[in-house]
Each structure stands twice: as structure tokens, then as C-alpha cells.
Design an enzyme around this catalytic site. Sequence first.
Site, PDB file in Angstrom:
ATOM      1  N   ASP A 171      68.596  36.720  59.536  1.00  7.39           N
ATOM      2  CA  ASP A 171      68.375  37.714  60.596  1.00  7.39           C
ATOM      3  C   ASP A 171      68.044  39.071  59.978  1.00  7.39           C
ATOM      4  O   ASP A 171      68.900  39.922  59.805  1.00  7.39           O
ATOM      5  CB  ASP A 171      69.627  37.808  61.476  1.00  7.39           C
ATOM      6  CG  ASP A 171      69.394  38.644  62.720  1.00  7.39           C
ATOM      7  OD1 ASP A 171      68.246  39.076  62.944  1.00  7.39           O
ATOM      8  OD2 ASP A 171      70.360  38.855  63.476  1.00  7.39           O
ATOM      9  N   ARG A 187      66.608  47.311  51.601  1.00  6.87           N
ATOM     10  CA  ARG A 187      66.940  46.799  52.938  1.00  6.87           C
ATOM     11  C   ARG A 187      67.264  45.309  52.837  1.00  6.87           C
ATOM     12  O   ARG A 187      67.109  44.694  51.788  1.00  6.87           O
ATOM     13  CB  ARG A 187      65.776  47.016  53.910  1.00  6.87           C
ATOM     14  CG  ARG A 187      64.483  46.355  53.457  1.00  6.87           C
ATOM     15  CD  ARG A 187      63.339  46.598  54.435  1.00  6.87           C
ATOM     16  NE  ARG A 187      63.073  48.009  54.619  1.00  6.87           N
ATOM     17  CZ  ARG A 187      62.363  48.757  53.780  1.00  6.87           C
ATOM     18  NH1 ARG A 187      61.846  48.210  52.691  1.00  6.87           N
ATOM     19  NH2 ARG A 187      62.157  50.025  54.012  1.00  6.87           N
ATOM     20  N   GLY A 188      67.718  44.746  53.942  1.00  5.01           N
ATOM     21  CA  GLY A 188      67.883  43.305  54.052  1.00  5.01           C
ATOM     22  C   GLY A 188      68.813  42.704  53.022  1.00  5.01           C
ATOM     23  O   GLY A 188      69.873  43.254  52.708  1.00  5.01           O
ATOM     24  N   ASP A 237      63.186  49.391  44.345  1.00  9.44           N
ATOM     25  CA  ASP A 237      62.355  49.052  45.498  1.00  9.44           C
ATOM     26  C   ASP A 237      61.118  49.939  45.451  1.00  9.44           C
ATOM     27  O   ASP A 237      61.160  51.049  44.912  1.00  9.44           O
ATOM     28  CB  ASP A 237      63.114  49.283  46.810  1.00  9.44           C
ATOM     29  CG  ASP A 237      62.523  48.516  47.983  1.00  9.44           C
ATOM     30  OD1 ASP A 237      63.100  47.479  48.365  1.00  9.44           O
ATOM     31  OD2 ASP A 237      61.476  48.952  48.506  1.00  9.44           O
ATOM     32  N   VAL A 246      57.182  46.272  41.906  1.00 10.59           N
ATOM     33  CA  VAL A 246      57.562  45.288  40.888  1.00 10.59           C
ATOM     34  C   VAL A 246      56.359  44.652  40.198  1.00 10.59           C
ATOM     35  O   VAL A 246      56.533  43.952  39.198  1.00 10.59           O
ATOM     36  CB  VAL A 246      58.479  44.187  41.466  1.00 10.59           C
ATOM     37  CG1 VAL A 246      59.815  44.770  41.906  1.00 10.59           C
ATOM     38  CG2 VAL A 246      57.791  43.424  42.591  1.00 10.59           C
ATOM     39  N   TYR A 278      53.527  31.578  49.790  1.00 12.48           N
ATOM     40  CA  TYR A 278      54.944  31.917  49.732  1.00 12.48           C
ATOM     41  C   TYR A 278      55.765  30.733  49.226  1.00 12.48           C
ATOM     42  O   TYR A 278      56.592  30.874  48.317  1.00 12.48           O
ATOM     43  CB  TYR A 278      55.427  32.332  51.122  1.00 12.48           C
ATOM     44  CG  TYR A 278      56.895  32.723  51.174  1.00 12.48           C
ATOM     45  CD1 TYR A 278      57.309  33.973  50.736  1.00 12.48           C
ATOM     46  CD2 TYR A 278      57.855  31.846  51.671  1.00 12.48           C
ATOM     47  CE1 TYR A 278      58.645  34.342  50.783  1.00 12.48           C
ATOM     48  CE2 TYR A 278      59.187  32.201  51.720  1.00 12.48           C
ATOM     49  CZ  TYR A 278      59.576  33.455  51.280  1.00 12.48           C
ATOM     50  OH  TYR A 278      60.903  33.800  51.324  1.00 12.48           O
ATOM     51  N   LYS A 295      57.969  30.500  45.677  1.00 12.56           N
ATOM     52  CA  LYS A 295      59.422  30.279  45.655  1.00 12.56           C
ATOM     53  C   LYS A 295      59.783  28.977  44.939  1.00 12.56           C
ATOM     54  O   LYS A 295      60.817  28.890  44.268  1.00 12.56           O
ATOM     55  CB  LYS A 295      59.967  30.280  47.082  1.00 12.56           C
ATOM     56  CG  LYS A 295      59.920  31.654  47.759  1.00 12.56           C
ATOM     57  CD  LYS A 295      60.759  32.682  47.016  1.00 12.56           C
ATOM     58  CE  LYS A 295      60.883  33.981  47.795  1.00 12.56           C
ATOM     59  NZ  LYS A 295      61.769  34.965  47.130  1.00 12.56           N
ATOM     60  N   ASN A 308      65.335  39.809  43.817  1.00 11.31           N
ATOM     61  CA  ASN A 308      65.274  39.624  45.263  1.00 11.31           C
ATOM     62  C   ASN A 308      63.936  40.062  45.865  1.00 11.31           C
ATOM     63  O   ASN A 308      63.575  39.602  46.950  1.00 11.31           O
ATOM     64  CB  ASN A 308      66.408  40.400  45.940  1.00 11.31           C
ATOM     65  CG  ASN A 308      66.261  40.436  47.442  1.00 11.31           C
ATOM     66  OD1 ASN A 308      66.474  39.443  48.127  1.00 11.31           O
ATOM     67  ND2 ASN A 308      65.861  41.595  47.977  1.00 11.31           N
TER      68      ASN A 308
END
Length: 242
Positions: A183, A16-17, A37, A57, A149, A153, A83
Site C-alpha cells: 500500500d 518515501r514508501g 534518493d 542511482v 520490471y 527484479k 531499495n
Amino acid sequence: MFALDGVHAVVTGAARGIGLATATALAAQGAEVTLIDRDAVALTALDSPHRTIALDVTDHDALADAVRTSLADGPGHAVLVNNAALLDTTPLAELTPERWERVHAVNLTAALTTIRAAIAPMRARGGRIVNVASVAGRQGGGLLGTAAYASSKAGLISLTRSAARELATEGITVNAVAPGPVDTGLINDQDPELLRRILAAVPVGRLGTAEDIAAAVCFLASAEANWITGAVLDVNGGALMA
């Protein structure tokens, strides 16, 4: 956009996304894509003509094997897109070591696993590694993405540059894309007032789309980007300036 005929690509967090948009964009340019995924139901629902692999993962042995197998063959260069990510907004005072470790396992350690697994097949014919970081990793967090988070990153950005240095002579480039607020379901699930503040922090006046990020990834995955390595491409509507 950028021709990727003959390219074999792996995208993690691809159900997704941003991950799905990236896999779709790579395939549209001719790549053979493997979508990874942990959500087996979502992968099945895609009804994709491309290979799908359901795994978490943080299962490093299974992840490494999936990457090596998926990138083993092909006439073109190999592409890896890291990702998969876990958003975390836990306040620092409430952040447990267990939560910290889980976020870093998904967002950072999994990328290390895939990069290591990709080296051998990429040595044979060249490779492009693109890590999906975040503006939070550039700013130390912000309206979304607190300590765990943001640090994961930021670590991914540092890993990108370290890997780029080590792998440059192997014919492998390593770059990152750092999205701003996009979004997707993660954003849309937030409080309306927080959404208003997020939008106000983006100078161009709109949230990004998954396709905005996918286009940047496709460029870095292409032959046109063969002299770019160790770079972080900020795709955030100007949010980093705000």
C-alpha cells in the site's frame, strides 16, 4: 525488534514508501542511517537527524562514493539496503530498448554498483546486504510490473545469490526480500478495478504495508540472521501461492 547499535546503514530509494519505512525501522533499532534518493526536495522535507544524500542511482560514480563514505566507520557491522526501484508496466509490444535499459539501470545495475562499493568497508567488520526484489521477479510479472520490471527484479534475485556465494567467506551475507503488493503511492495510483484484482490475489485479504517489508529487512540486517545468506524472503500475504 533486533538491536542494531553501532551499525552504519545505507538505504537507497529512502525518501518515501518502503525505503523510508526501512530507514526509520533501522534507526529505531539503533543504526546510524544514510538515506539516498534522487528527490532532494523529499529528503529535505523529512527533516531527518540522519545523513541524507540526493543523487540518481544511475550516477554510478557518485553512488559508489556515497556508499563507501557512509559505511567507512562504525563499531558494528555495516548494512546496505538496495531499495531504489522504477516500476514499469509497459506492454512487451511497446517496450523500447531505452525504457528497458532505464528500468534495469535503476533496479539492477545500481545494486551491482552499491554491492561492489560496500565490499571493502564490509570486509573490515562484516556486513549485511539486503536487496528489495519483488514477487514480480518470482512470477515473471503479473498484475503490476511487466517484462522490464519483472526481469530486472529476477536479475536482482540472481545477483543476490551470486553475491552471496562470492562474499560468504568475507563475513558478508547477501539476501533479498520479495514484497507482494504494498500500500504505497505506486499502488494507489492504479485503476480501481486493477486494485480490486490485486487485492483479490492476496490470500490474507489486505495489501502489505511498508512497515511489513521494513520488519523483514531489519531481521536480515541483524546479527540474528548471521547464518542466512543467498535467501529470498517472500513477504506477500500469500500472493506467491495464489
